[in-house]
Design a protein around this motif. Structure first.
Motif, PDB file in Angstrom:
ATOM      1  N   ARG A 100      -0.778 -10.000  -2.946  1.00  0.00           N
ATOM      2  CA  ARG A 100      -2.126 -10.032  -3.526  1.00  0.00           C
ATOM      3  C   ARG A 100      -3.185  -9.789  -2.460  1.00  0.00           C
ATOM      4  O   ARG A 100      -4.162  -9.077  -2.691  1.00  0.00           O
ATOM      5  CB  ARG A 100      -2.374 -11.378  -4.208  1.00  0.00           C
ATOM      6  N   ALA A 101      -2.978 -10.390  -1.281  1.00  0.00           N
ATOM      7  CA  ALA A 101      -3.942 -10.201  -0.200  1.00  0.00           C
ATOM      8  C   ALA A 101      -3.976  -8.740   0.245  1.00  0.00           C
ATOM      9  O   ALA A 101      -5.057  -8.177   0.480  1.00  0.00           O
ATOM     10  CB  ALA A 101      -3.591 -11.108   0.979  1.00  0.00           C
ATOM     11  N   VAL A 103      -3.128  -6.085  -1.578  1.00  0.00           N
ATOM     12  CA  VAL A 103      -3.739  -5.291  -2.653  1.00  0.00           C
ATOM     13  C   VAL A 103      -5.252  -5.481  -2.645  1.00  0.00           C
ATOM     14  O   VAL A 103      -6.018  -4.520  -2.791  1.00  0.00           O
ATOM     15  CB  VAL A 103      -3.123  -5.675  -4.019  1.00  0.00           C
ATOM     16  N   LYS A 104      -5.695  -6.710  -2.460  1.00  0.00           N
ATOM     17  CA  LYS A 104      -7.133  -6.995  -2.417  1.00  0.00           C
ATOM     18  C   LYS A 104      -7.786  -6.268  -1.244  1.00  0.00           C
ATOM     19  O   LYS A 104      -8.847  -5.646  -1.393  1.00  0.00           O
ATOM     20  CB  LYS A 104      -7.338  -8.513  -2.290  1.00  0.00           C
ATOM     21  N   LEU A 105      -7.141  -6.333  -0.087  1.00  0.00           N
ATOM     22  CA  LEU A 105      -7.679  -5.655   1.091  1.00  0.00           C
ATOM     23  C   LEU A 105      -7.719  -4.144   0.881  1.00  0.00           C
ATOM     24  O   LEU A 105      -8.720  -3.490   1.206  1.00  0.00           O
ATOM     25  CB  LEU A 105      -6.829  -6.008   2.316  1.00  0.00           C
ATOM     26  N   SER A 107      -7.900  -2.572  -1.977  1.00  0.00           N
ATOM     27  CA  SER A 107      -8.944  -2.238  -2.953  1.00  0.00           C
ATOM     28  C   SER A 107     -10.335  -2.359  -2.325  1.00  0.00           C
ATOM     29  O   SER A 107     -11.224  -1.545  -2.616  1.00  0.00           O
ATOM     30  CB  SER A 107      -8.836  -3.131  -4.185  1.00  0.00           C
ATOM     31  N   LEU A 108     -10.522  -3.342  -1.447  1.00  0.00           N
ATOM     32  CA  LEU A 108     -11.816  -3.460  -0.770  1.00  0.00           C
ATOM     33  C   LEU A 108     -12.072  -2.269   0.150  1.00  0.00           C
ATOM     34  O   LEU A 108     -13.197  -1.748   0.209  1.00  0.00           O
ATOM     35  CB  LEU A 108     -11.883  -4.769   0.025  1.00  0.00           C
TER      36      LEU A 108
END
Length: 163
Positions: A100-101, A103-105, A107-108
């Motif tokens: 998740r981290a 993917v979040k990074l 996407s950011l």
């Protein structure tokens, strides 16, 4: 009953027994032998019973020990399995958290890159609009813009339309 003398002068006593006494003695001896054999058989039977009982006690003790061992082994396997499942769950949750981290990074970073490109295009549009507004033919033509957004880049097409 009679008495005899030897050459050396020693006395030898010879006893003549009665046949009835001899037969009685033999019968008593046979009876004693029978009693001994009966007692011997009883002793042998008692020993067999005692051996059987001791064997039963030993088998019972061994069965109890085997069952206790089986219970302990089952408990230990269950405990090991629980620990393994706990480790697997921890590893899975750690993996999911990292995923998740990531993917979040990602996407950011994508959002930042697209925003940066959008700002570049927007600044270019502002420059073109500013120059266009300062131009004399601003009433003669129209600007038509077309925007294409993809996962990797952002495109603007600007057309000047003269009526």
């Amino acid at each position: 009953m009679g008495v005899r003398f030897c050459k050396d002068g020693h006395v030898i006593q010879i006893i003549i027994e009665n046949k009835e006494e001899v037969t009685m003695k033999k019968m008593k001896e046979q009876q004693k032998k029978r009693e001994k054999t009966k007692n011997g058989r009883r002793v042998i039977a008692a020993k067999k019973i005692q051996a059987w009982w001791r064997g039963t006690l030993v088998r019972r003790t061994l069965l109890h020990a085997a069952l206790s061992t089986w219970i302990i082994q089952s408990w230990w396997r269950l405990t090991k399995d629980r620990l393994l499942q706990k480790k697997r769950r921890a590893a899975l949750s750690d993996y999911a958290l990292r995923e998740r981290a990531v993917v979040k990074l990602q996407s950011l970073v994508r959002m930042w890159r697209i925003h940066w490109r959008y700002c570049q295009v927007l600044n270019a549009i502002y420059v073109i609009q500013c120059h266009w507004q300062c131009h004399n033919c601003q009433t003669c033509a129209l600007l038509r813009g077309h925007c294409v957004v993809t996962a990797t880049h952002l495109q603007f097409h600007i057309e000047i339309i003269n009526p």
